[in-house]
Design a protein around this motif. Structure first.
Motif, PDB file in Angstrom:
ATOM      1  N   SER A  62      34.548 -13.105  48.026  1.00 43.37           N
ATOM      2  CA  SER A  62      35.120 -12.044  47.192  1.00 43.37           C
ATOM      3  C   SER A  62      34.629 -10.676  47.631  1.00 43.37           C
ATOM      4  N   HIS A  66      37.547  -8.082  48.801  1.00 45.34           N
ATOM      5  CA  HIS A  66      37.874  -7.204  47.672  1.00 45.34           C
ATOM      6  C   HIS A  66      38.655  -5.989  48.174  1.00 45.34           C
ATOM      7  N   PHE A  79      42.176 -12.036  47.950  1.00 47.10           N
ATOM      8  CA  PHE A  79      41.162 -11.923  46.902  1.00 47.10           C
ATOM      9  C   PHE A  79      41.614 -12.653  45.635  1.00 47.10           C
ATOM     10  N   SER A  83      39.832 -15.884  43.832  1.00 44.18           N
ATOM     11  CA  SER A  83      39.414 -15.798  42.440  1.00 44.18           C
ATOM     12  C   SER A  83      39.993 -16.936  41.607  1.00 44.18           C
ATOM     13  N   PHE A 121      40.640 -10.404  38.803  1.00 47.65           N
ATOM     14  CA  PHE A 121      39.712  -9.288  38.836  1.00 47.65           C
ATOM     15  C   PHE A 121      38.662  -9.401  37.734  1.00 47.65           C
ATOM     16  N   PHE A 124      35.804 -11.406  39.010  1.00 42.68           N
ATOM     17  CA  PHE A 124      34.964 -10.609  39.896  1.00 42.68           C
ATOM     18  C   PHE A 124      34.033  -9.713  39.091  1.00 42.68           C
ATOM     19  N   GLY A 131      36.549  -3.650  40.254  1.00 42.93           N
ATOM     20  CA  GLY A 131      37.961  -3.552  40.523  1.00 42.93           C
ATOM     21  C   GLY A 131      38.818  -3.811  39.320  1.00 42.93           C
TER      22      GLY A 131
END
Length: 377
Positions: A62, A66, A79, A83, A121, A124, A131
């Motif tokens: 990641s 990213h 990405f 995820s 996101f 993450f 992000g």
């Protein structure tokens, strides 16, 4: 009944066999279409990988893909794929469903549980790499980190990619194994306790407690799964894009890449452009200024000179008339690039040349006589 198969029996049998072959091919295509993606292959781990190995692989990939750090056009898709794979394999129930029936089984399980698929996101954000735009306002953040980057005027003129290494604190991979239930914890660093005001009267007050990592969760002391504590040191590689036309004080921001802390959203890592003074050129906005000396003779009869620009190309300055002291010549399109502007000279400022006359310290009598003759003619 007539036992003779007749002339059409062979053709009918062929048609039936052909139909079965077509159905088999269609079934194969459909099964391949619904086989879905291999989340283990996406995360580059074995099917027998532990939860810690899956989390470590996700963190590494990641960071690599990213969109804030990877300029390639397919980085955002990659990405998101990583995820979603982590969201499935990090959840024991989803992982079991995936092992049995792939993506389709996970989708059916989510529909039964009425739980929407995780936003890539937001996963993450849990790790602190940033992000996401959907984080809740009440969530705490670690402090932003500002780092000055010294660059030359030439680098700001041409633009440059700077590779940097950054050491930061990241949450221990096994952090979830080092947490225990605590009803007094109301959030990261916040604990609630009862305080007696008077006989029969108590008040609930909030106090600071570093062991609280989330609502209802506290950190286990001396946890073997995280021997260094809640966080550990991690070195990441970043590329700082110093774009042509940037100015002193401009920033390059990496969202949520500062230090992590359990229960917190990481702050931003901000690189601040600091321009090193140039010995000859001075920047004013998008224009470049320079003082250029000429002789007294050149100021009287004209001259043709060349200025070497920041990138080495030559700019000609020419005059055929008398030049006054501190006279200014402006050359269009030879200044600094305008950030985000058009290409070519229209997308640049001007080069402003201030001419200074280098007067002789003295003249001989013969020189004075010749000057008088020339000026009186």
């Amino acid at each position: 009944l007539d036992s003779n198969p007749g002339p059409n029996h062979g053709s009918n049998l062929f048609a039936v066999m052909l139909t079965f072959q077509v159905l088999f091919i269609l079934a194969t295509v459909v099964s391949l279409a619904f086989a879905g993606k291999d989340y283990y292959k996406i995360l580059q781990v074995k099917r027998s990988a532990t939860a810690a190995e899956i989390k470590k692989a996700y963190r590494k990939l990641s960071m690599k893909y990213h969109p804030d750090k990877n300029p390639s056009p397919d980085a955002a898709d990659k990405f998101a794929e990583i995820s979603v794979a982590y969201d499935t394999l990090s959840n024991p129930e989803k992982r079991e469903a995936f092992n049995k029936g792939g993506e389709e089984a996970v989708s059916k399980q989510e529909q039964m549980q009425n739980t929407p698929q995780q936003d890539p996101f937001s996963i993450f954000e849990h790790f602190g790499f940033g992000g996401g735009q959907r984080r809740q306002q009440q969530e705490q953040r670690t402090p932003d980190v500002h780092i000055p980057v010294r660059v030359s005027l030439r680098q700001l003129y041409l633009g440059e990619l700077l590779d940097v290494s950054y050491l930061r604190q990241v949450v221990c991979v096994e952090a979830s194994s080092c947490q225990k239930n605590s009803k007094d914890c109301q959030g990261p660093g916040i604990k609630v306790r009862m305080q007696q005001l008077a006989p029969g009267f108590v008040q609930q007050v909030q106090v600071a407690d570093a062991s609280c990592v989330a609502r209802g969760k506290a950190w286990k002391t001396n946890c073997k799964a995280c021997p260094q504590g809640m966080t550990e040191e991690d070195e990441i590689q970043l590329t700082v894009d110093v774009q042509a036309g940037m100015k002193h004080g401009d920033t390059v921001k990496f969202e949520q890449v500062a230090d992590e802390a359990v229960g917190h959203i990481p702050g931003d890592l901000v690189f601040v452009v600091n321009q090193i003074p140039h010995p000859h050129f001075e920047r004013r906005g998008d224009d470049l200024h320079i003082h250029f000396p000429i002789t007294l003779l050149e100021s009287l009869v004209g001259f043709s000179k060349v200025i070497e620009h920041l990138d080495g190309h030559k700019v000609e300055i020419k005059r055929t008339d008398v030049t006054h002291c501190e006279q200014v010549i402006s050359i269009k399109g030879e200044g600094m690039p305008k950030k985000g502007g058009r290409s070519g000279k229209e997308g640049r400022g001007d080069l402003v040349v201030t001419l200074s006359i280098d007067f002789p310290k003295k003249f001989t009598e013969a020189q004075k006589k010749l000057i008088k003759q020339a000026m009186s003619a």
